[in-house]
Design an enzyme around this catalytic site. Structure first.
Site, PDB file in Angstrom:
ATOM      1  N   ALA A  64      88.374  98.761  10.939  1.00  0.00           N
ATOM      2  CA  ALA A  64      88.666  99.986  10.202  1.00  0.00           C
ATOM      3  C   ALA A  64      87.494 100.222   9.253  1.00  0.00           C
ATOM      4  O   ALA A  64      86.769  99.283   8.903  1.00  0.00           O
ATOM      5  CB  ALA A  64      89.957  99.809   9.416  1.00  0.00           C
ATOM      6  N   GLY A 109      90.326  95.993  12.953  1.00  0.00           N
ATOM      7  CA  GLY A 109      90.931  97.101  13.701  1.00  0.00           C
ATOM      8  C   GLY A 109      90.351  97.265  15.103  1.00  0.00           C
ATOM      9  O   GLY A 109      91.017  97.799  15.992  1.00  0.00           O
ATOM     10  N   GLU A 112      92.206  94.879  17.155  1.00  0.00           N
ATOM     11  CA  GLU A 112      93.557  95.439  17.306  1.00  0.00           C
ATOM     12  C   GLU A 112      93.570  96.569  18.335  1.00  0.00           C
ATOM     13  O   GLU A 112      94.533  96.733  19.086  1.00  0.00           O
ATOM     14  CB  GLU A 112      94.055  95.935  15.948  1.00  0.00           C
ATOM     15  CG  GLU A 112      94.162  94.803  14.938  1.00  0.00           C
ATOM     16  CD  GLU A 112      94.641  95.277  13.585  1.00  0.00           C
ATOM     17  OE1 GLU A 112      93.800  95.736  12.792  1.00  0.00           O
ATOM     18  OE2 GLU A 112      95.855  95.232  13.326  1.00  0.00           O
ATOM     19  N   GLU A 132      90.112  90.330   8.281  1.00  0.00           N
ATOM     20  CA  GLU A 132      90.644  91.108   7.153  1.00  0.00           C
ATOM     21  C   GLU A 132      90.836  90.286   5.881  1.00  0.00           C
ATOM     22  O   GLU A 132      90.623  90.787   4.783  1.00  0.00           O
ATOM     23  CB  GLU A 132      91.978  91.772   7.540  1.00  0.00           C
ATOM     24  CG  GLU A 132      91.840  93.020   8.404  1.00  0.00           C
ATOM     25  CD  GLU A 132      91.791  92.749   9.892  1.00  0.00           C
ATOM     26  OE1 GLU A 132      91.533  91.588  10.288  1.00  0.00           O
ATOM     27  OE2 GLU A 132      92.008  93.700  10.672  1.00  0.00           O
TER      28      GLU A 132
END
Ligand code: HXC
Length: 258
Positions: A64, A109, A112, A132
């Protein structure tokens, strides 16, 4: 439709969604998610396999967008996670198989995103991980759950707790990627797998995906019930009649997706 941060290309029945912000290693920001959502919505039943990959030389998706996240508070963070989860969920429940071609860093992300695809293949130069906690947060696009379901609770905890990047070969050993290819062969391999899927009944693939996805979270009895329902549904389709007729006539089936 023209997008700034992604590309959606179609070659016949195969669509390729490229996350394409190479200057930020394809980091996922709000705009990118909204573009992905719009691109996924635009796919019709003529798309029978979707390949997801990253633009540029270095990354699949490096996570992200940290620059965007650095400025937000709890409420926006929850909204951002919900947006990302919605897009991952769209991929997971798309009515055709999806293939992640992990061509470089797939972190946070980005990992993911790969996990939300049905099949994951990686280049030898890919690095995967969920770092993260090194930023003081946790995976927020479903990664804690999908990773755990895929590699098991203890390996998932190791990956999440350490935030380590692992090589594609290690990821394969963990069951996080299916196969590791030389970088120049990755897309060729994904297209070859897609080509194999295109030979099969699209409605059968959609049912198989649905039953595996929904069944995975159920007890065996309920999951098997889902399977028999899906099996029965397919007997109301032209594809089932064509598939079996073609076998008996010793010819390849010509599936219509009806
Ligand atoms: C924003 C990013 C980024 C990211 C890289 N960049 N990753 N920008 N968000 N996730 C930017 C860098 O700031 C830099 O911009 C450019 O991309 C190139 O990156 P470098 O760091 O210079 O490259 P390199 O030294 O080769 O290192 C590559 C890397 C590193 C190891 C992948 O970039 C990295 O660690 N990135 C962050 C990985 C990460 O922690 N991901 C998880 C994010 S949290 P400039 O302008 O300086 O050139 C997450 C949460 C998900 O994903 C859940 C949310 C709800």
């Amino acid at each position: 439709m023209v997008y700034d941060n992604i590309r959606l290309e179609k070659q016949g029945a195969i669509a390729t969604l490229t996350i394409d912000r190479p200057k930020a290693l394809n980091a996922l920001n709000t705009q990118t998610f909204l573009e992905m959502e719009s691109a996924l919505r635009s796919l019709g039943t003529d798309t029978r396999v979707l390949i997801v990959t990253g633009g540029g030389e270095k990354a699949f998706v490096a996570g992200a967008d940290i620059a965007e996240m650095a400025t937000i508070g709890s409420e926006r963070a929850r909204e951002f996670a919900a947006l990302g989860q919605r897009v991952m969920g769209m991929l997971e429940h798309l009515g055709c198989p999806t293939i992640a071609a992990v061509n470089g860093f797939a972190l946070g992300g980005g990992c993911e995103l790969a996990l939300a695809c049905d099949l994951i293949y990686a280049s030898e130069k890919a690095k995967l991980g969920v770092p993260e906690v090194t930023l003081g947060v946790i995976p927020g696009f479903g990664g804690t759950q999908r990773l755990t379901r895929l590699v098991g609770k203890m390996r998932a905890k190791e990956l999440v707790f350490t935030g380590s990047h692992v090589t594609a070969a290690q990821a394969k050993e963990y069951g996080l990627v299916l196969d590791v290819l030389p970088p120049e062969k990755l897309m060729e391999h994904c297209l070859a797998v897609a080509g194999k899927l295109l030979k099969n009944g699209p409605l059968a693939l959609a049912q198989a995906k649905r039953v595996i996805e929904f069944g995975a979270d159920q007890d065996l009895r309920t999951a098997n019930e889902l399977e028999s329902q899906g099996f029965g549904v397919l007997f109301g389709t032209e594809d089932q009649r064509e598939g079996m007729k073609a076998f008996l006539e010793k010819r390849p089936a010509a599936f219509s997706g009806k």
